[in-house]
Design a protein around this motif. Structure first.
Motif, PDB file in Angstrom:
ATOM      1  N   ASP A   9       0.828  -1.207   0.000  1.00  0.00           N
ATOM      2  CA  ASP A   9       0.000   0.000   0.000  1.00  0.00           C
ATOM      3  C   ASP A   9       0.867   1.264   0.000  1.00  0.00           C
ATOM      4  O   ASP A   9       1.680   1.475   0.908  1.00  0.00           O
ATOM      5  N   GLY A  10       0.667   2.091  -1.029  1.00  0.00           N
ATOM      6  CA  GLY A  10       1.466   3.293  -1.175  1.00  0.00           C
ATOM      7  C   GLY A  10       1.281   4.305  -0.049  1.00  0.00           C
ATOM      8  O   GLY A  10       2.237   4.949   0.380  1.00  0.00           O
ATOM      9  N   ALA A  13       3.059   3.193   2.973  1.00  0.00           N
ATOM     10  CA  ALA A  13       4.494   3.374   2.723  1.00  0.00           C
ATOM     11  C   ALA A  13       4.919   4.812   2.995  1.00  0.00           C
ATOM     12  O   ALA A  13       5.958   5.063   3.615  1.00  0.00           O
ATOM     13  N   GLN A  14       4.087   5.759   2.534  1.00  0.00           N
ATOM     14  CA  GLN A  14       4.405   7.177   2.778  1.00  0.00           C
ATOM     15  C   GLN A  14       4.472   7.457   4.269  1.00  0.00           C
ATOM     16  O   GLN A  14       5.329   8.208   4.745  1.00  0.00           O
ATOM     17  N   LEU A 232       6.426  -3.241   2.089  1.00  0.00           N
ATOM     18  CA  LEU A 232       6.118  -2.611   3.387  1.00  0.00           C
ATOM     19  C   LEU A 232       6.875  -3.298   4.521  1.00  0.00           C
ATOM     20  O   LEU A 232       7.255  -2.657   5.498  1.00  0.00           O
ATOM     21  N   MET A 235      10.233  -1.661   4.483  1.00  0.00           N
ATOM     22  CA  MET A 235      10.177  -0.297   5.046  1.00  0.00           C
ATOM     23  C   MET A 235      10.085  -0.347   6.566  1.00  0.00           C
ATOM     24  O   MET A 235      10.781   0.389   7.271  1.00  0.00           O
TER      25      MET A 235
END
Lengths: 378, 350
Positions: A9-10, A13-14, A232, A235
């Protein structure tokens, strides 16, 4: 796609990217090594470095099974096919790895070797059953994840009395490889490879558990965060490593709790221990001879050991002098530091193993990240 | 006996249990019979009926476009099509994306000794149906037979001829910075239909090949009068290979938006399972178009109004880039290259 999209999921991630940027102290640098090729691939494919602050850098590790296979081992496989006339079964990635004399398994095939690409060792068993008058050898490579299926196949062949099946065992172990990197002069004394922590393997850890990494955390003061192969996961692991570094902690943390337990998969471990034992030493590409870093087939299953059946003796072969795969696998150099990268060495015409597998540092960078350095150069 | 067999009686081809024999390619009576009872029966038309070494065609009144394509797909029958329909669609599309109206096809068959005639009849029937639907006529053909073990059932090569409207030039070297990049629908359907069949992946709903003739869609697109630079069908190598070809031919870069690229959930799932990227997977009923930015909206609308363009989308733009890189903004938020695939990912996909 359920159970996949959640980990790509973008927006999430942000959010993690912002947290990493907030945690990373501007006055220092953070150098983390992802051990596994699976992580290397995910980092490049999803563009993870674009989400990291400038002072957080990922170093690619040696955890790509095809990359660490030394030329001498590929030569053995080629010899089996061309000289001993066996049906050699192998995973697709090993087909293109350059070997001695300008050969590769792919080229050996065009010279008449019966070399077949398989998706699993069970395919090789099937070929052996269907061709009782031919010797069939499975070229077994990989870390702890791929070892249990090979053990099952050897036991199966034994139970069936499948006398024409054997295994060229090149299975290697993760913890000794990490140890070898930590013990290397570049990390230990020269400091030319600054290493602040590891992202620990995903699938390997489902088998061996998280406990084997405790030694590195304690003895070498390097934090380890075990992470899944989704972007993810990576990250989140980077955020956890950054926090450990900031707090001066060096612990084993587990981001991949959905699959990894402290003790791992006991059944698989027992299966492997029943069929394989430690080799005194094994040559790795890049790392050289590493003691107790690989497995061989136990005497009880010796008849399924291709090295014994065909009386193969191992001859080490040095890499192409200009190829930097060795230094890249140790984290000492980056793919772009190699003179051959992207010129004579490309995925179509690989000179070194790191350009062959999609998990290799060079192939991943060439395929997904090439735009970056030419941007920097302009 | 006399009286039960009519004079001049010839035993017909056994289309139920018969198999291809070497004599079917030998130039004798057996070959003539195969052509008459199987090929001509399905594909016959006035040009084929001329029965000469070559077909004489009427003037097409302008420039011609010619394209040719070999088909070696395995398996021969797959969900959503077979080698016969594929051999028509593949070549019709090559001609159609040049902007031409496909008119004629020729077909060459390489048959393996022992191939069931029933399968051959089914494949030729499917070719005929595909050609009728696409409005093209098969005007010449050839059949050869190779010994058992020297072929793999059946290979088909087709060549297509089409008429190009006056004043129209579409070409891979015409993309210019600022142009929009469009795709006519979901990507990877054909390749994953074949792969899921080969790997015995069972899904609740099987993945169907998108194999289809695109000349209706291209005609609808041309009718808008939009400023089209080029069209291309992303077959082997998938969208990634096609966009890289365009970038190199035109001397430009391309920026893609991953979130805008349509992929069916089942195709995405199968790719995930096999470790493949939908961008590299073959399509047989999709086209990529590059057009002037100002015309993108109405071109997409025209595509969506056509049954084969329902999921059409604008997926990126052409940029200035001396390195001719195709790059993509990932859904994850990073940026990466979209490169040609190294080696052979999926052999014999079409």
């Amino acid at each position: 796609m359920r159970y996949v999209d959640e980990f790509r999921d973008g927006e999430v991630a942000q959010g993690i990217a912002r947290a990493i940027a907030a945690e990373a102290r501007p006055e220092r640098r953070y150098n983390f090594m992802e051990f596994c090729g699976g992580h290397t691939h995910a980092i490049s494919r999803y563009g993870v470095p674009d989400l990291l602050p400038e002072n957080v850098r990922m170093i690619h590790g040696p955890g790509c099974p095809v990359c660490v296979l030394p030329i001498g081992r590929i030569d053995l496989a080629i010899r089996l096919a061309l000289t001993h006339g066996v049906v050699l079964c192998t995973y697709a990635d090993t087909l293109r790895v350059p070997a001695s004399g300008g050969l590769s398994l792919m080229r050996a095939r065009s010279r008449g070797g019966d070399i077949r690409m398989v998706y699993a060792v069970t395919d090789a068993l099937k070929i052996a059953r269907e061709n009782p008058h031919k010797q069939v050898v499975f070229f077994a490579i990989g870390f702890e994840t791929t070892t249990p299926p090979t053990a099952v196949a050897i036991r199966q062949a034994c139970a069936e009395g499948l006398g024409n099946f054997s295994v060229l065992c090149c299975h290697v172990l993760t913890p000794p490889a990490i140890m070898s990197i930590l013990e290397s002069p570049e990390v230990r004394t020269l400091g030319s490879v600054p290493l602040d922590g590891f992202i620990g393997p995903a699938h390997v850890s489902t088998i061996i558990g998280s406990r084997p990494y405790a030694f590195f955390a304690e003895e070498y003061r390097k934090p380890v965060v075990i992470a899944g192969f989704e972007p993810l996961d990576v990250m989140q692991a980077i955020l956890m490593l950054t926090r450990q570094v900031n707090a001066g902690r060096a612990e084993v943390e587990n981001e991949f709790t959905r699959a990894v337990t402290p003790d791992g998969n006991a059944k698989a471990q027992a299966l492997v221990a029943g069929v394989f034992e430690l080799r005194r030493s094994f040559e790795w590409r890049g790392l050289g001879e590493v003691p107790y870093s690989a497995l061989k087939i136990r005497a009880a299953y010796a008849e399924f050991d291709a090295e014994k059946r065909f009386e193969l003796d191992y001859t080490p072969v040095s890499d192409n002098k200009a190829c930097e795969c060795g230094a890249i696998l140790r984290g000492v150099k980056r793919p772009t530091d190699c003179k051959l990268f992207g010129t004579v060495c490309t995925p179509e015409t690989p000179m070194g193993s790191c350009m062959v597998s999609s998990e290799g540092a060079c192939a991943a960078h060439y395929t997904y990240g090439r735009h970056k350095e030419s941007e920097a150069a302009r | 006996m006399s009286g039960t067999v009519k004079p001049g009686y010839a035993r017909p081809l056994d289309l139920k249990h018969g198999r291809v024999e070497m004599s079917h390619g030998g130039g004798g009576r057996a070959m003539a019979q195969l052509i008459a009872e199987l090929f001509t029966r399905h594909l016959g038309n006035e040009y084929l009926a001329q029965g000469n070494d070559g077909a004489v065609l009427p003037p097409a009144g302008g420039r011609l476009v010619v394209g040719t394509d070999c088909h070696v797909v395995s398996p021969l029958f797959f969900p959503g099509g077979d080698i016969g329909s594929l051999a028509v669609h593949g070549t019709v599309n090559d001609v159609a994306v040049m902007g031409a109206a496909p008119l004629y096809l020729t077909a060459g068959f390489i048959l393996e000794e022992g191939f069931p005639l029933a399968d051959l009849a089914r494949i030729v029937g499917s070719m005929a149906e595909a050609a009728n639907r696409a409005g093209v006529r098969l005007v010449a053909g050839d059949t050869k037979v190779v010994e058992q073990g020297k072929g793999d059932g059946l290979f088909i090569t087709t060549t297509g001829v089409g008429a190009l409207p006056a004043g129209l030039t579409l070409s891979g070297d015409l993309a210019r910075p600022g142009d929009a990049v469009l795709i006519s629908g979901t990507i990877g359907d054909h390749g994953m239909a074949i792969m899921s069949r080969r790997e015995n992946l069972a899904f609740d709903a099987p993945i169907l090949s998108d194999s289809a003739a695109l000349n209706g869609l291209t005609a609808a697109m041309l009718a808008t009068g939009a400023e089209l630079r080029l069209m291309r069908d992303p077959t082997r190598g998938g969208l990634a290979a096609t966009l890289n070809e365009i970038a190199h031919q035109s001397g430009v870069g391309i920026h893609l938006d991953e979130a805008a690229i349509p992929v069916k959930p089942e195709v995405e799932a199968a790719c995930e399972l096999l470790g493949l990227d939908p961008l590299n997977i073959a399509n047989e009923g999709k086209l990529v178009a590059v057009c002037a930015e100002s015309d993108a909206e109405r071109l997409v609308a025209a595509m969506r109004a056509h049954p084969l363009g329902r999921a059409a989308a604008r997926i990126g733009r052409v940029v200035e880039d001396g390195r001719h890189f195709v790059q993509m903004q990932t859904r994850f938020g990073g940026r990466r290259m979209v490169d040609w695939l190294a080696g052979e990912q999926l052999p014999r996909i079409c």
